[in-house]
Design an enzyme around this catalytic site. Sequence first.
Site, PDB file in Angstrom:
ATOM      1  N   GLY A 270       2.340  -2.196 -10.067  1.00 45.88           N
ATOM      2  CA  GLY A 270       2.721  -0.895 -10.604  1.00 45.88           C
ATOM      3  C   GLY A 270       3.875  -0.127 -10.020  1.00 45.88           C
ATOM      4  O   GLY A 270       5.044  -0.417 -10.251  1.00 45.88           O
ATOM      5  N   THR A 271       3.550   0.886  -9.245  1.00 47.92           N
ATOM      6  CA  THR A 271       4.550   1.792  -8.685  1.00 47.92           C
ATOM      7  C   THR A 271       5.544   1.064  -7.805  1.00 47.92           C
ATOM      8  O   THR A 271       6.749   1.357  -7.827  1.00 47.92           O
ATOM      9  CB  THR A 271       3.864   2.909  -7.869  1.00 47.92           C
ATOM     10  OG1 THR A 271       2.886   3.541  -8.691  1.00 47.92           O
ATOM     11  CG2 THR A 271       4.858   3.940  -7.391  1.00 47.92           C
ATOM     12  N   THR A 272       5.073   0.109  -7.043  1.00 49.91           N
ATOM     13  CA  THR A 272       5.959  -0.658  -6.165  1.00 49.91           C
ATOM     14  C   THR A 272       7.061  -1.319  -6.978  1.00 49.91           C
ATOM     15  O   THR A 272       8.244  -1.231  -6.634  1.00 49.91           O
ATOM     16  CB  THR A 272       5.156  -1.714  -5.376  1.00 49.91           C
ATOM     17  OG1 THR A 272       4.121  -1.062  -4.643  1.00 49.91           O
ATOM     18  CG2 THR A 272       6.049  -2.504  -4.438  1.00 49.91           C
TER      19      THR A 272
ATOM     20  N   HIS B 248       0.857  -1.181   0.000  1.00 49.75           N
ATOM     21  CA  HIS B 248       0.000   0.000   0.000  1.00 49.75           C
ATOM     22  C   HIS B 248       0.896   1.235   0.000  1.00 49.75           C
ATOM     23  O   HIS B 248       2.075   1.163   0.359  1.00 49.75           O
ATOM     24  CB  HIS B 248      -0.906  -0.010   1.222  1.00 49.75           C
ATOM     25  CG  HIS B 248      -2.018  -1.009   1.129  1.00 49.75           C
ATOM     26  ND1 HIS B 248      -2.577  -1.622   2.223  1.00 49.75           N
ATOM     27  CD2 HIS B 248      -2.677  -1.506   0.054  1.00 49.75           C
ATOM     28  CE1 HIS B 248      -3.533  -2.439   1.834  1.00 49.75           C
ATOM     29  NE2 HIS B 248      -3.602  -2.399   0.522  1.00 49.75           N
TER      30      HIS B 248
ATOM     31  N   HIS C 227      -9.736  -0.320  -2.893  1.00 51.43           N
ATOM     32  CA  HIS C 227      -9.798  -1.650  -3.529  1.00 51.43           C
ATOM     33  C   HIS C 227      -9.674  -2.763  -2.490  1.00 51.43           C
ATOM     34  O   HIS C 227      -9.154  -3.835  -2.769  1.00 51.43           O
ATOM     35  CB  HIS C 227      -8.723  -1.763  -4.613  1.00 51.43           C
ATOM     36  CG  HIS C 227      -7.318  -1.666  -4.093  1.00 51.43           C
ATOM     37  ND1 HIS C 227      -6.818  -0.542  -3.505  1.00 51.43           N
ATOM     38  CD2 HIS C 227      -6.310  -2.564  -4.071  1.00 51.43           C
ATOM     39  CE1 HIS C 227      -5.568  -0.754  -3.138  1.00 51.43           C
ATOM     40  NE2 HIS C 227      -5.233  -1.973  -3.471  1.00 51.43           N
TER      41      HIS C 227
ATOM     42  N   ARG D 258      -7.102 -14.189   0.774  1.00 49.43           N
ATOM     43  CA  ARG D 258      -7.886 -15.430   0.814  1.00 49.43           C
ATOM     44  C   ARG D 258      -7.294 -16.474  -0.122  1.00 49.43           C
ATOM     45  O   ARG D 258      -7.165 -17.647   0.233  1.00 49.43           O
ATOM     46  CB  ARG D 258      -9.349 -15.152   0.442  1.00 49.43           C
ATOM     47  CG  ARG D 258     -10.247 -16.380   0.549  1.00 49.43           C
ATOM     48  CD  ARG D 258     -11.676 -16.073   0.123  1.00 49.43           C
ATOM     49  NE  ARG D 258     -11.788 -15.740  -1.283  1.00 49.43           N
ATOM     50  CZ  ARG D 258     -11.780 -16.643  -2.275  1.00 49.43           C
ATOM     51  NH1 ARG D 258     -11.659 -17.921  -2.005  1.00 49.43           N
ATOM     52  NH2 ARG D 258     -11.898 -16.257  -3.519  1.00 49.43           N
TER      53      ARG D 258
ATOM     54  N   SER E 243      -1.167  -1.299 -11.354  1.00 52.75           N
ATOM     55  CA  SER E 243      -1.253  -0.929  -9.943  1.00 52.75           C
ATOM     56  C   SER E 243      -2.399  -1.720  -9.316  1.00 52.75           C
ATOM     57  O   SER E 243      -3.301  -2.190 -10.020  1.00 52.75           O
ATOM     58  CB  SER E 243      -1.473   0.574  -9.781  1.00 52.75           C
ATOM     59  OG  SER E 243      -2.773   0.924 -10.183  1.00 52.75           O
ATOM     60  N   GLY E 244      -2.359  -1.864  -8.000  1.00 58.36           N
ATOM     61  CA  GLY E 244      -3.372  -2.655  -7.298  1.00 58.36           C
ATOM     62  C   GLY E 244      -4.803  -2.260  -7.640  1.00 58.36           C
ATOM     63  O   GLY E 244      -5.598  -3.099  -8.060  1.00 58.36           O
TER      64      GLY E 244
ATOM     65  N   ASP F  86      -3.678  -6.415  -8.258  1.00 55.18           N
ATOM     66  CA  ASP F  86      -3.956  -7.433  -7.236  1.00 55.18           C
ATOM     67  C   ASP F  86      -4.620  -8.647  -7.873  1.00 55.18           C
ATOM     68  O   ASP F  86      -4.324  -9.792  -7.518  1.00 55.18           O
ATOM     69  CB  ASP F  86      -4.874  -6.877  -6.141  1.00 55.18           C
ATOM     70  CG  ASP F  86      -4.225  -5.758  -5.331  1.00 55.18           C
ATOM     71  OD1 ASP F  86      -2.984  -5.715  -5.280  1.00 55.18           O
ATOM     72  OD2 ASP F  86      -4.971  -4.950  -4.754  1.00 55.18           O
TER      73      ASP F  86
ATOM     74  N   ASP G 250      -1.340  -1.552   4.843  1.00 56.60           N
ATOM     75  CA  ASP G 250      -1.563  -0.493   5.823  1.00 56.60           C
ATOM     76  C   ASP G 250      -2.892  -0.798   6.503  1.00 56.60           C
ATOM     77  O   ASP G 250      -3.954  -0.518   5.941  1.00 56.60           O
ATOM     78  CB  ASP G 250      -1.609   0.865   5.142  1.00 56.60           C
ATOM     79  CG  ASP G 250      -1.855   2.008   6.112  1.00 56.60           C
ATOM     80  OD1 ASP G 250      -2.090   1.731   7.317  1.00 56.60           O
ATOM     81  OD2 ASP G 250      -1.813   3.161   5.678  1.00 56.60           O
TER      82      ASP G 250
ATOM     83  N   ASP H 236     -10.363  -6.427  -3.317  1.00 59.07           N
ATOM     84  CA  ASP H 236      -9.289  -7.096  -4.065  1.00 59.07           C
ATOM     85  C   ASP H 236      -8.174  -7.553  -3.136  1.00 59.07           C
ATOM     86  O   ASP H 236      -7.613  -8.636  -3.300  1.00 59.07           O
ATOM     87  CB  ASP H 236      -8.701  -6.153  -5.129  1.00 59.07           C
ATOM     88  CG  ASP H 236      -9.709  -5.749  -6.183  1.00 59.07           C
ATOM     89  OD1 ASP H 236     -10.670  -6.511  -6.403  1.00 59.07           O
ATOM     90  OD2 ASP H 236      -9.533  -4.671  -6.783  1.00 59.07           O
TER      91      ASP H 236
ATOM     92  N   LYS I 121       5.155   1.510   0.877  1.00 57.59           N
ATOM     93  CA  LYS I 121       6.090   1.327  -0.243  1.00 57.59           C
ATOM     94  C   LYS I 121       7.539   1.553   0.166  1.00 57.59           C
ATOM     95  O   LYS I 121       8.423   0.803  -0.219  1.00 57.59           O
ATOM     96  CB  LYS I 121       5.709   2.230  -1.418  1.00 57.59           C
ATOM     97  CG  LYS I 121       4.438   1.772  -2.129  1.00 57.59           C
ATOM     98  CD  LYS I 121       4.191   2.573  -3.380  1.00 57.59           C
ATOM     99  CE  LYS I 121       2.818   2.351  -3.981  1.00 57.59           C
ATOM    100  NZ  LYS I 121       2.306   1.008  -3.998  1.00 57.59           N
TER     101      LYS I 121
END
Length: 135
Positions: free
Chosen positions: A35-37, A8, A87, A96, A54-55, A60, A80, A90, A12
Amino acid sequence: MKIALIAHDSKKDSLVEFAIAYKEILQQHDLYATGTTGRRIIEEAGLSVTCFRSGPLGGDQQMGAMIANNDMDMVFFFRDPLTAQPHEPDCTALIRLCDVYNIPLATNMGTAEILLKGLQEGFVDWRLIQERKSN
């Protein structure tokens, strides 16, 4: 091993620091990130990473598809828990799926370090045996 790296926004920096600290171990594996991560890990840690969306834009779910297809071995998802995520369904679905398919999952740096050290010592080799059975 195939390892997912997700974080999150407020986590990051921690995941990038983790990737830098454990670069020697992580570079021996196939890394996937949202994405950004992923871009930050590539730029700041110098690791090779396959980046998804990105998530919130489906990253995700792309990770979830790999898990459901037995094509992911470990997930580091620095969440976080104090901030609502748009989202969240997701995120919950991804966690899960890790439980359904017995994928080792770390949601914070403490657990991530233990999982990575276990991976280094061969404590996750059962994933390789399971992979051979499904092929």
